[in-house]
Design an enzyme around this catalytic site. Sequence first.
Site, PDB file in Angstrom:
ATOM      1  N   VAL A  33       3.469   7.875  12.749  1.00 40.90           N
ATOM      2  CA  VAL A  33       2.516   8.143  13.826  1.00 40.90           C
ATOM      3  C   VAL A  33       1.090   8.386  13.366  1.00 40.90           C
ATOM      4  CG1 VAL A  33       1.918   9.765  15.679  1.00 40.90           C
ATOM      5  CG2 VAL A  33       4.177   8.757  15.586  1.00 40.90           C
ATOM      6  N   LYS A  46       5.895   2.054  12.864  1.00 37.98           N
ATOM      7  CA  LYS A  46       5.751   2.449  14.278  1.00 37.98           C
ATOM      8  C   LYS A  46       6.118   1.321  15.235  1.00 37.98           C
ATOM      9  CE  LYS A  46       2.010   1.740  12.196  1.00 37.98           C
ATOM     10  NZ  LYS A  46       0.949   2.187  11.335  1.00 37.98           N
ATOM     11  N   GLU A  73       8.073  10.456   9.750  1.00 34.20           N
ATOM     12  CA  GLU A  73       6.835  11.254   9.803  1.00 34.20           C
ATOM     13  C   GLU A  73       5.586  10.395   9.599  1.00 34.20           C
ATOM     14  OE1 GLU A  73       6.616  14.916  10.390  1.00 34.20           O
ATOM     15  OE2 GLU A  73       4.784  13.875  10.918  1.00 34.20           O
ATOM     16  N   GLY A 122     -12.198  -2.955   3.844  1.00 29.97           N
ATOM     17  CA  GLY A 122     -10.735  -2.884   3.828  1.00 29.97           C
ATOM     18  C   GLY A 122     -10.162  -1.961   4.898  1.00 29.97           C
ATOM     19  N   THR A 150       0.833  -1.210   0.000  1.00 28.04           N
ATOM     20  CA  THR A 150       0.000   0.000   0.000  1.00 28.04           C
ATOM     21  C   THR A 150       0.868   1.260   0.000  1.00 28.04           C
ATOM     22  OG1 THR A 150      -1.620  -1.234   1.265  1.00 28.04           O
ATOM     23  CG2 THR A 150      -1.896   1.153   1.235  1.00 28.04           C
ATOM     24  N   LYS A 163       2.259   4.161  18.496  1.00 30.64           N
ATOM     25  CA  LYS A 163       2.271   5.559  18.052  1.00 30.64           C
ATOM     26  C   LYS A 163       2.443   6.498  19.248  1.00 30.64           C
ATOM     27  CE  LYS A 163      -0.591   4.637  14.007  1.00 30.64           C
ATOM     28  NZ  LYS A 163      -1.966   4.451  13.539  1.00 30.64           N
TER      29      LYS A 163
HETATM   30  N1  LIG Z   1      -1.108   1.113   5.078  1.00 33.91           N
HETATM   31  C1  LIG Z   1      -1.135   2.299   5.672  1.00 33.91           C
HETATM   32  O1  LIG Z   1      -2.051   3.102   5.443  1.00 33.91           O
HETATM   33  C2  LIG Z   1      -0.032   2.694   6.611  1.00 33.91           C
HETATM   34  C3  LIG Z   1      -0.096   3.936   7.267  1.00 33.91           C
HETATM   35  C4  LIG Z   1       0.967   4.331   8.104  1.00 33.91           C
HETATM   36  C5  LIG Z   1       2.035   3.468   8.287  1.00 33.91           C
HETATM   37  N2  LIG Z   1       2.040   2.259   7.673  1.00 33.91           N
HETATM   38  C6  LIG Z   1       3.190   1.381   7.889  1.00 33.91           C
HETATM   39  O2  LIG Z   1       3.856   1.204   6.643  1.00 33.91           O
HETATM   40  C7  LIG Z   1       4.445  -0.100   6.579  1.00 33.91           C
HETATM   41  C8  LIG Z   1       3.933  -0.818   5.325  1.00 33.91           C
HETATM   42  O3  LIG Z   1       2.535  -0.938   5.379  1.00 33.91           O
HETATM   43  P1  LIG Z   1       1.676  -1.367   4.090  1.00 33.91           P
HETATM   44  O4  LIG Z   1       0.263  -1.216   4.479  1.00 33.91           O
HETATM   45  O5  LIG Z   1       2.166  -0.691   2.879  1.00 33.91           O
HETATM   46  O6  LIG Z   1       2.026  -2.942   4.031  1.00 33.91           O
HETATM   47  P2  LIG Z   1       1.700  -3.965   2.857  1.00 33.91           P
HETATM   48  O7  LIG Z   1       0.682  -3.418   1.930  1.00 33.91           O
HETATM   49  O8  LIG Z   1       1.443  -5.277   3.504  1.00 33.91           O
HETATM   50  O9  LIG Z   1       3.087  -4.064   2.042  1.00 33.91           O
HETATM   51  C9  LIG Z   1       4.217  -4.691   2.562  1.00 33.91           C
HETATM   52  C10 LIG Z   1       5.248  -4.790   1.449  1.00 33.91           C
HETATM   53  O10 LIG Z   1       6.446  -5.347   1.966  1.00 33.91           O
HETATM   54  C11 LIG Z   1       6.864  -6.432   1.167  1.00 33.91           C
HETATM   55  N3  LIG Z   1       7.527  -7.406   2.008  1.00 33.91           N
HETATM   56  C12 LIG Z   1       7.006  -8.114   3.050  1.00 33.91           C
HETATM   57  N4  LIG Z   1       7.942  -8.927   3.596  1.00 33.91           N
HETATM   58  C13 LIG Z   1       9.062  -8.723   2.878  1.00 33.91           C
HETATM   59  C14 LIG Z   1      10.372  -9.279   2.933  1.00 33.91           C
HETATM   60  N5  LIG Z   1      10.715 -10.182   3.844  1.00 33.91           N
HETATM   61  N6  LIG Z   1      11.286  -8.854   2.024  1.00 33.91           N
HETATM   62  C15 LIG Z   1      10.966  -7.918   1.108  1.00 33.91           C
HETATM   63  N7  LIG Z   1       9.745  -7.364   0.995  1.00 33.91           N
HETATM   64  C16 LIG Z   1       8.814  -7.765   1.875  1.00 33.91           C
HETATM   65  C17 LIG Z   1       5.600  -6.990   0.543  1.00 33.91           C
HETATM   66  O11 LIG Z   1       5.951  -7.684  -0.662  1.00 33.91           O
HETATM   67  P3  LIG Z   1       4.838  -8.280  -1.661  1.00 33.91           P
HETATM   68  O12 LIG Z   1       4.272  -7.091  -2.380  1.00 33.91           O
HETATM   69  O13 LIG Z   1       5.615  -9.158  -2.569  1.00 33.91           O
HETATM   70  O14 LIG Z   1       3.846  -8.987  -0.802  1.00 33.91           O
HETATM   71  C18 LIG Z   1       4.819  -5.691   0.284  1.00 33.91           C
HETATM   72  O15 LIG Z   1       5.201  -5.120  -0.943  1.00 33.91           O
HETATM   73  C19 LIG Z   1       4.083  -0.769   7.915  1.00 33.91           C
HETATM   74  O16 LIG Z   1       5.123  -0.562   8.829  1.00 33.91           O
HETATM   75  C20 LIG Z   1       2.844  -0.014   8.359  1.00 33.91           C
HETATM   76  O17 LIG Z   1       2.664  -0.041   9.766  1.00 33.91           O
HETATM   77  C21 LIG Z   1       1.048   1.848   6.838  1.00 33.91           C
END
Ligand SMILES: NC(=O)c1ccc[n+]([C@@H]2O[C@H](COP(=O)([O-])OP(=O)(O)OC[C@H]3O[C@@H](n4cnc5c(N)ncnc54)[C@H](OP(=O)(O)O)[C@@H]3O)[C@@H](O)[C@H]2O)c1
Length: 422
Positions: free
Chosen positions: A124, A97, A121, A179, A13, A197
């Site tokens: 949190v 976080k 940034e 979702g 994402t 956070k």
């Molecule tokens: N989603 C939000 O709105 C949001 C908001 C604030 C902070 N965050 C933080 O941002 C971070 C990512 O969140 P997200 O929602 O983007 O997660 P996500 O959609 O689950 O994406 C995770 C990504 O990491 C890759 N990945 C997982 N394990 C891996 C490994 N061992 N080696 C290499 N790549 C790996 C996955 O690969 P594949 O694509 O191949 O599965 C995927 O592309 C987290 O720390 C989350 O707490 C997210």
Amino acid sequence: MKEINVGIIGLGTVGTGVFKILGKFPQIKTLKIAVKNINKKRNIEGLDESILTDNPFEIVNNPDIDVVVEVMGGVEPTFELLKTAINNGKHIVTANKELLAKHGRELFESAKEKNVVILYEAAVAGGIPIIMPVKTILGANKVEQLAGIVNGTTNYILTKMTEDGISYEQALKEATELGYAETDPTGDVEGFDAVYKLAILSAISFNKRVDYKKIYREGITKIRKEDILTAKELGYRIKLIALAREIAQGLDLRVHPMFVKADKLLANINGVTNSILLKGFPVGEVVFTGAGAGEMPTASSVVGDILDLATELKYSSYPLPLMRCKHEESAVQVDINETYNEYYISLTASNNPGAIGVIGTICGRNNINLSVVMQKGTNDDNTAEIVVITETSKEQDVQNALRELIKSDCIKEINSLIRVMN
Ligand SMILES: NC(=O)c1ccc[n+]([C@@H]2O[C@H](COP(=O)([O-])OP(=O)(O)OC[C@H]3O[C@@H](n4cnc5c(N)ncnc54)[C@H](OP(=O)(O)O)[C@@H]3O)[C@@H](O)[C@H]2O)c1
């Protein structure tokens, strides 16, 4: 302008949003992106799939990469990866976080040694700028209190329960279908995400090291639709609040549901929106509101950090001194039992004369004054729900009173205890 080379770990994402936005900034070159499943169909405009790797160590050990952008999440192998990146002299931008709350100390210490910075940034409140403002322009302030809605999933669930009169289970089901909740929602609904956070935010606000394990935590899974209804009748809304305040004994840090007066700003933050209210001197009250998650809002913060770094690296070999970790002292974290609050308590009592008297006597014996006492009809089994709101009381006294109440013959059940924001 000097070109900066970044490597992105994670293309989910947030990573996808980051990649797309970086395309608009020619001075930032994405050299490599690590993913878990290299064969996944991505369909991301402008993505040259030859830069993908399923070995994130290729990024942290790549001598051409200046900045490692970690948007993969989790603690392992992420901690190992970031430690390696820092040892290799790379600056870090992360949205993680959980990792910062659990291992921030080690990471910031190694970053200091290696003269690199860790920017976070997005960690949190997603798209809301809060870390940079607190660390920079609010630097003249003594922060007195922070109160925030920092988890969109739980705020969506509580909003739905309030607006549609549905149960927690129904609202969670809707959130999952849309979702807004993960398949395993524990991290959100049990308050862990908000604790991570709060640990980060309170550390930079009070300039002390914070132990996330000592932050009191209660999620929203026990909130009943009856509580939501009673809150409404009494002029409140129920919100999951991350609260931090400096009191005489130290830092009072907790995450738990609260009754918030319906005319207060936080009571009116609905759906997945996040909001943080900071009270400090000399600024007074400031509020930061916006999208706490989502591809583009979160990527906005991540790319903001990358651009700041790029600008700094153009002029300085010691970038962003204001963003470096300054605090070394650990906070004294106050046990919840030592805190003072108002409380909403719902009990099921036998519908016999004297039940309310028993509640009043037991509360009185434990130094608790009641400001509201209300019987909410009777049940078929000759019981009745009785709701009280206390005046400001000590948590320990309230817990003692609850133990005494449940032992008394006329109290059948303690349905809920929710703290009231004053
Ligand atoms: N989603 C939000 O709105 C949001 C908001 C604030 C902070 N965050 C933080 O941002 C971070 C990512 O969140 P997200 O929602 O983007 O997660 P996500 O959609 O689950 O994406 C995770 C990504 O990491 C890759 N990945 C997982 N394990 C891996 C490994 N061992 N080696 C290499 N790549 C790996 C996955 O690969 P594949 O694509 O191949 O599965 C995927 O592309 C987290 O720390 C989350 O707490 C997210």
